[in-house]
Design an enzyme around this catalytic site. Structure first.
Site, PDB file in Angstrom:
ATOM      1  N   CYS A   1      11.967  54.419 -18.462  1.00  0.00           N
ATOM      2  CA  CYS A   1      11.921  53.638 -17.218  1.00  0.00           C
ATOM      3  C   CYS A   1      10.507  53.485 -16.667  1.00  0.00           C
ATOM      4  CB  CYS A   1      12.820  54.264 -16.164  1.00  0.00           C
ATOM      5  SG  CYS A   1      14.531  54.301 -16.694  1.00  0.00           S
TER       6      CYS A   1
ATOM      7  N   HIS B   1      10.788  51.359  -9.358  1.00  0.00           N
ATOM      8  CA  HIS B   1      11.797  51.307 -10.421  1.00  0.00           C
ATOM      9  C   HIS B   1      13.177  51.361  -9.751  1.00  0.00           C
ATOM     10  CE1 HIS B   1      14.134  52.075 -13.894  1.00  0.00           C
ATOM     11  NE2 HIS B   1      14.388  53.335 -13.600  1.00  0.00           N
TER      12      HIS B   1
ATOM     13  N   ASN C   1      20.066  49.138 -13.286  1.00  0.00           N
ATOM     14  CA  ASN C   1      18.852  49.726 -13.847  1.00  0.00           C
ATOM     15  C   ASN C   1      18.587  49.084 -15.210  1.00  0.00           C
ATOM     16  OD1 ASN C   1      16.899  51.322 -15.008  1.00  0.00           O
ATOM     17  ND2 ASN C   1      17.851  53.267 -14.466  1.00  0.00           N
TER      18      ASN C   1
HETATM   19  O1  UT7 Z   1      16.205  55.425 -14.559  1.00  0.00           O
HETATM   20  C1  UT7 Z   1      16.007  56.647 -15.227  1.00  0.00           C
HETATM   21  C2  UT7 Z   1      16.153  57.802 -14.341  1.00  0.00           C
HETATM   22  N1  UT7 Z   1      17.510  57.913 -13.900  1.00  0.00           N
HETATM   23  C3  UT7 Z   1      17.788  58.146 -12.630  1.00  0.00           C
HETATM   24  O2  UT7 Z   1      16.891  58.188 -11.833  1.00  0.00           O
HETATM   25  C4  UT7 Z   1      19.228  58.402 -12.268  1.00  0.00           C
HETATM   26  C5  UT7 Z   1      19.336  59.654 -11.457  1.00  0.00           C
HETATM   27  N2  UT7 Z   1      20.696  60.055 -11.173  1.00  0.00           N
HETATM   28  C6  UT7 Z   1      21.528  59.348 -10.366  1.00  0.00           C
HETATM   29  O3  UT7 Z   1      21.191  58.283  -9.931  1.00  0.00           O
HETATM   30  C7  UT7 Z   1      22.829  59.980  -9.963  1.00  0.00           C
HETATM   31  O4  UT7 Z   1      22.854  61.331 -10.372  1.00  0.00           O
HETATM   32  C8  UT7 Z   1      24.090  59.260 -10.510  1.00  0.00           C
HETATM   33  C9  UT7 Z   1      24.235  57.906  -9.865  1.00  0.00           C
HETATM   34  C10 UT7 Z   1      23.988  59.118 -12.012  1.00  0.00           C
HETATM   35  C11 UT7 Z   1      25.320  60.077 -10.169  1.00  0.00           C
HETATM   36  O5  UT7 Z   1      25.407  60.250  -8.766  1.00  0.00           O
HETATM   37  P1  UT7 Z   1      25.595  61.696  -8.150  1.00  0.00           P
HETATM   38  O6  UT7 Z   1      25.636  61.546  -6.698  1.00  0.00           O
HETATM   39  O7  UT7 Z   1      24.536  62.605  -8.715  1.00  0.00           O
HETATM   40  O8  UT7 Z   1      27.016  62.101  -8.685  1.00  0.00           O
HETATM   41  P2  UT7 Z   1      27.428  63.412  -9.486  1.00  0.00           P
HETATM   42  O9  UT7 Z   1      27.053  63.287 -10.903  1.00  0.00           O
HETATM   43  O10 UT7 Z   1      26.982  64.628  -8.721  1.00  0.00           O
HETATM   44  O11 UT7 Z   1      28.997  63.326  -9.360  1.00  0.00           O
HETATM   45  C12 UT7 Z   1      29.681  63.491  -8.098  1.00  0.00           C
HETATM   46  C13 UT7 Z   1      31.179  63.321  -8.325  1.00  0.00           C
HETATM   47  C14 UT7 Z   1      31.701  64.150  -9.487  1.00  0.00           C
HETATM   48  O12 UT7 Z   1      33.015  64.533  -9.151  1.00  0.00           O
HETATM   49  P3  UT7 Z   1      33.336  66.008  -8.583  1.00  0.00           P
HETATM   50  O13 UT7 Z   1      32.826  66.953  -9.618  1.00  0.00           O
HETATM   51  O14 UT7 Z   1      32.576  66.094  -7.294  1.00  0.00           O
HETATM   52  O15 UT7 Z   1      34.818  65.976  -8.424  1.00  0.00           O
HETATM   53  C15 UT7 Z   1      31.736  63.176 -10.637  1.00  0.00           C
HETATM   54  O16 UT7 Z   1      32.687  63.531 -11.604  1.00  0.00           O
HETATM   55  O17 UT7 Z   1      31.455  61.949  -8.680  1.00  0.00           O
HETATM   56  C16 UT7 Z   1      32.119  61.894  -9.952  1.00  0.00           C
HETATM   57  N3  UT7 Z   1      31.659  60.697 -10.656  1.00  0.00           N
HETATM   58  C17 UT7 Z   1      32.209  59.494 -10.457  1.00  0.00           C
HETATM   59  N4  UT7 Z   1      33.208  59.067  -9.670  1.00  0.00           N
HETATM   60  C18 UT7 Z   1      33.515  57.760  -9.705  1.00  0.00           C
HETATM   61  C19 UT7 Z   1      30.656  60.594 -11.541  1.00  0.00           C
HETATM   62  N5  UT7 Z   1      30.546  59.326 -11.952  1.00  0.00           N
HETATM   63  C20 UT7 Z   1      31.491  58.610 -11.290  1.00  0.00           C
HETATM   64  C21 UT7 Z   1      31.853  57.271 -11.283  1.00  0.00           C
HETATM   65  N6  UT7 Z   1      32.859  56.888 -10.466  1.00  0.00           N
HETATM   66  N7  UT7 Z   1      31.221  56.355 -12.042  1.00  0.00           N
END
Ligand code: UT7
Length: 330
Positions: free
Chosen positions: A117, A257, A287
């Site tokens: 990225c 980004h 992204n």
């Molecule tokens: O560009 C390169 C660099 N990349 C980045 O900068 C991305 C950085 N990371 C992120 O943007 C975020 O971590 C994500 C958008 C990928 C995920 O968001 P998050 O707030 O970190 O969610 P999480 O992984 O902590 O998940 C929270 C909850 C989980 O459920 P529980 O364990 O709380 O019950 C996940 O299983 O949300 C669940 N979850 C979803 N729910 C609905 C994870 N993905 C999804 C989804 N839809 N697509």
């Protein structure tokens, strides 16, 4: 004392495929919903290159052709093409070479640059250095990714984030003090644990097993990446401003980004910029990896004024991250 030659961005081109993949489309593929995606990432839809036989080079060519048209530029006059991508057409040759062939840039040499990225930022800094050194006069820097070719549409953790697109700039010697001013670039390979593509490289060549294990798709452990991205992108932007005694008031635009709206907001807050001065199009494109920053420049081009101070900032796989200060030249 003679003034150091500067490299100016003198034109921008961009391309996104027509096909839209909305949050509602994704609801039908994986267990997710529009509300979750929008609130956690800021994304509503992304563009997908669907046509069979079309690859990253085809999107890059469209972006560069816009520059050729706008500048009335003969492709034979291009000295160098640097292509930032993690989704090359093939492992080799470089996509930059394929692009050069397709646009007829017969006098240009080219190579790909892999910094995920942060690829466009790293490539821009490299291209600017060529121009500043007086070695080359017309350098195309293109950031392109066909993320749909490495996204697992059964993995809700990654498939909601990524989209396809290309953005390109032309770098030429600046007629004045405007142009590329400085950049701070960083890498930390220990971050590879959190964001990578497991198979298909020399570590784990493609095999029936790697295909069955779905190891040819991008893997991301979102939370640690998020944590590093928030601090990394904000810290390096602040470091660049401090280095040059700049404050938010001096900056016309932050060009971040587009990985997550929450990361963009944190960076804007850290450097003291209100939302009106931040380029944000993540809602429409998601992204697009190496293409996010040039696609922002492309979309905001008509609003940019000569002398505007821009801070370009990125964080991505590697880890790689950085910030660049550009004085808009036209
Ligand atoms: O560009 C390169 C660099 N990349 C980045 O900068 C991305 C950085 N990371 C992120 O943007 C975020 O971590 C994500 C958008 C990928 C995920 O968001 P998050 O707030 O970190 O969610 P999480 O992984 O902590 O998940 C929270 C909850 C989980 O459920 P529980 O364990 O709380 O019950 C996940 O299983 O949300 C669940 N979850 C979803 N729910 C609905 C994870 N993905 C999804 C989804 N839809 N697509």
């Amino acid at each position: 004392m003679s003034q150091k030659l500067k490299a100016a961005i003198t034109s921008v081109g961009g391309y996104v495929p027509e096909t839209k993949l909305t949050n509602f489309d994704l609801e039908k593929l994986v267990d997710t919903n529009d509300e979750w995606i929008r609130s956690r990432t800021g994304i509503s839809e992304r563009r997908i290159l669907r046509e069979p036989g079309k690859a990253s080079s085809d999107m890059a060519v469209k972006a560069i052709e816009e520059i050729l048209r706008k500048k009335n530029l003969d492709p034979l006059d291009i000295d160098c093409i640097i292509c930032a991508t993690v989704t090359p057409d093939m492992v080799f040759p470089a996509t930059a070479n394929i692009i050069g062939d397709k646009i007829g840039a017969k006098n240009a040499f080219g190579f790909d640059l892999g910094a995920a990225c942060s690829g466009f930022l790293f490539a821009l800094t490299t291209g600017a250095s060529f121009v500043e050194a007086g070695r080359y006069k017309k350098v195309i820097v293109v950031g392109v990714d066909k993320m749909s070719s490495i996204v697992d549409y059964t993995d809700r953790a990654t498939c909601i984030i990524f989209g396809d697109g290309a953005g390109a700039v032309l770098l030429e010697p600046s007629a004045d003090e405007n142009g590329f001013q400085d950049a701070i670039l960083k890498s930390d390979g220990s971050g590879r644990a959190y964001l990578h593509l497991k198979a298909g490289g020399s570590l784990k060549p493609a095999s029936v097993e790697t295909v069955m294990a779905r190891e040819h798709y991008a893997f991301q452990d979102g939370q640690p990446v998020f944590k590093f991205a928030v601090t990394g992108m904000a810290d390096v932007s602040a470091e660049l401003l401090e280095k040059h005694n700049l404050t938010g008031d001096d900056i016309a635009w932050l060009v971040p980004h587009q990985a997550n709206l929450r990361i963009i907001d944190a960076t804007a807050n850290r450097v003291g910029l209100p939302k009106e001065k931040v380029m944000i199009n993540i809602e429409k494109y998601g992204n697009t990896t190496a293409a996010t920053i040039p696609l922002c420049l492309w979309e905001w081009e008509s609003q940019l004024k000569k002398g505007d101070n821009l801070i370009l900032a990125a964080f991505g796989g590697g880890f790689t991250w950085g910030a660049a200060w550009v004085k808009w030249a036209y």
